[in-house]
Design a protein around this motif. Structure first.
Motif, mmCIF file in Angstrom:
data_model
loop_
_atom_site.group_PDB
_atom_site.id
_atom_site.type_symbol
_atom_site.label_atom_id
_atom_site.label_comp_id
_atom_site.label_asym_id
_atom_site.label_seq_id
_atom_site.Cartn_x
_atom_site.Cartn_y
_atom_site.Cartn_z
ATOM 1 N N ALA A 23 24.953 40.913 50.026
ATOM 2 C CA ALA A 23 25.188 42.086 49.913
ATOM 3 C C ALA A 23 26.277 42.896 50.841
ATOM 4 C CB ALA A 23 23.890 42.883 50.125
ATOM 5 N N VAL A 24 26.480 42.292 52.016
ATOM 6 C CA VAL A 24 27.565 42.722 52.915
ATOM 7 C C VAL A 24 28.786 42.271 52.115
ATOM 8 C CG1 VAL A 24 28.234 42.492 55.193
ATOM 9 C CG2 VAL A 24 25.872 42.440 54.922
ATOM 10 N N GLY A 25 28.883 41.253 51.870
ATOM 11 C CA GLY A 25 30.172 40.834 51.196
ATOM 12 C C GLY A 25 30.746 41.688 49.943
ATOM 13 N N ALA A 26 29.493 42.097 49.195
ATOM 14 C CA ALA A 26 29.972 42.693 47.931
ATOM 15 C C ALA A 26 30.421 44.419 48.226
ATOM 16 C CB ALA A 26 28.563 42.731 46.981
ATOM 17 N N LEU A 27 29.571 44.574 49.374
ATOM 18 C CA LEU A 27 29.981 46.107 49.549
ATOM 19 C C LEU A 27 31.255 46.157 50.358
ATOM 20 C CD1 LEU A 27 26.509 47.278 51.001
ATOM 21 C CD2 LEU A 27 27.849 48.053 49.040
ATOM 22 N N ALA A 28 31.660 45.108 51.099
ATOM 23 C CA ALA A 28 32.837 45.016 51.816
ATOM 24 C C ALA A 28 34.010 44.989 50.764
ATOM 25 C CB ALA A 28 32.871 43.862 52.757
ATOM 26 N N GLU A 29 33.904 44.208 49.700
ATOM 27 C CA GLU A 29 34.813 43.910 48.676
ATOM 28 C C GLU A 29 34.922 45.384 47.948
ATOM 29 O OE1 GLU A 29 35.819 41.668 44.410
ATOM 30 O OE2 GLU A 29 34.019 41.194 45.678
ATOM 31 N N LEU A 30 33.927 45.944 47.666
ATOM 32 C CA LEU A 30 33.930 47.397 46.986
ATOM 33 C C LEU A 30 34.655 48.498 47.763
ATOM 34 C CD1 LEU A 30 30.347 47.454 45.190
ATOM 35 C CD2 LEU A 30 32.611 47.494 44.315
ATOM 36 N N ALA A 31 34.345 48.489 48.993
ATOM 37 C CA ALA A 31 34.932 49.278 50.122
ATOM 38 C C ALA A 31 36.511 49.057 50.053
ATOM 39 C CB ALA A 31 34.228 49.092 51.318
ATOM 40 N N LEU A 32 36.869 47.647 50.262
ATOM 41 C CA LEU A 32 38.353 47.530 50.155
ATOM 42 C C LEU A 32 38.974 47.870 48.879
ATOM 43 C CD1 LEU A 32 38.377 43.947 52.248
ATOM 44 C CD2 LEU A 32 39.494 46.353 52.805
ATOM 45 N N TRP A 33 38.478 47.448 47.761
ATOM 46 C CA TRP A 33 39.026 48.257 46.370
ATOM 47 C C TRP A 33 39.038 49.504 46.543
ATOM 48 C CZ3 TRP A 33 41.591 45.331 43.371
ATOM 49 C CH2 TRP A 33 41.587 44.188 42.904
ATOM 50 N N CYS A 34 38.052 50.165 46.831
ATOM 51 C CA CYS A 34 38.032 51.672 46.841
ATOM 52 C C CYS A 34 38.927 52.315 47.721
ATOM 53 C CB CYS A 34 36.580 51.952 47.075
ATOM 54 S SG CYS A 34 36.291 53.696 46.832
ATOM 55 N N LEU A 35 39.144 51.857 48.972
ATOM 56 C CA LEU A 35 40.065 52.175 49.843
ATOM 57 C C LEU A 35 41.477 52.016 49.386
ATOM 58 C CD1 LEU A 35 40.702 53.545 52.823
ATOM 59 C CD2 LEU A 35 40.868 50.971 53.522
ATOM 60 N N GLY A 36 41.908 50.942 48.767
ATOM 61 C CA GLY A 36 43.143 50.586 48.359
ATOM 62 C C GLY A 36 43.395 51.581 47.130
ATOM 63 N N GLY A 37 42.661 51.821 46.148
ATOM 64 C CA GLY A 37 42.680 52.472 44.957
ATOM 65 C C GLY A 37 42.840 54.075 45.357
ATOM 66 N N THR A 38 42.134 54.525 46.433
ATOM 67 C CA THR A 38 42.436 55.801 46.900
ATOM 68 C C THR A 38 43.761 56.160 47.547
ATOM 69 O OG1 THR A 38 40.019 55.932 47.067
ATOM 70 C CG2 THR A 38 41.288 57.496 48.314
#
Length: 191
Positions: A23-38
């Protein structure tokens, strides 16, 4: 009960949902994708407002979920070999050299051709990743574009307008390992 658990497990794997340990790795990946996209959205916006930032974050979150699902669905291993670093360093040099070589090409009709390169042909994640990196590097310059790729044989067809130093196409084929070979075919030979 076991049928339901198996169905839920396969559904969880399809959508890339993590188990308790991931779960932590998945949330970190989503956060990085979201930050990059934003950040990308806001960098291309003419004015940055609070509303624009909220819309950027919402769209980036949707894109992050889709990127994670797509990444888990495609058998791709992006552990970059040392060849990728060499290719990445050569792409800007090759792009400038190709742009300079294209100036005379634009003034008159110059020979062009279809070149067939052979990269590793397999559906294994490592070979898929290597082939994808090679295709991106080859298509990143203005003088060459990849027009076809056969993943089973590894044959990659390039439409090449100009050639010369720093020979990025040769570097990609050499970095692809023992499967890398080349053969040139002109337009007239293709029929």
């Amino acid at each position: 009960m076991s049928i339901t658990m198996g169905w839920k497990g396969s559904l969880r794997r399809f959508f890339g949902l993590p188990g308790a340990r991931g779960a932590v790795g998945a949330l970190a990946e989503l956060a990085l994708w979201c930050l990059g996209g934003t950040l990308f959205w806001l960098a291309t916006a003419s004015t940055v407002t609070f509303g624009e930032t909220l819309i950027a974050a919402a769209i980036a979150l949707i894109a992050a979920v889709l990127a994670r699902v797509a990444r888990r669905a495609i058998p791709f291993q992006a552990k970059p070999p040392l060849a990728w670093i060499r290719w990445a360093a050569l792409v800007p040099v090759s792009a400038v050299a190709d742009a300079v070589r294209l100036v005379p090409w634009l003034r008159g009709r110059q020979p062009e051709g279809i070149v067939e390169e052979h990269l590793p042909g397999s559906s294994a994640p490592t070979e898929t990743g290597l082939r994808a990196g090679g295709i991106v590097a080859l298509s990143a310059t203005p003088g060459t574009v990849v027009v076809d790729c056969d993943p089973t044989t590894g044959a990659v067809r390039l439409h090449s307008l100009v050639k010369g130093w720093p020979h990025l196409d040769e570097q990609v084929v050499a970095g692809a390992g023992p499967a890398g070979t080349r053969s040139a075919t002109s337009r007239s030979e293709r029929g």
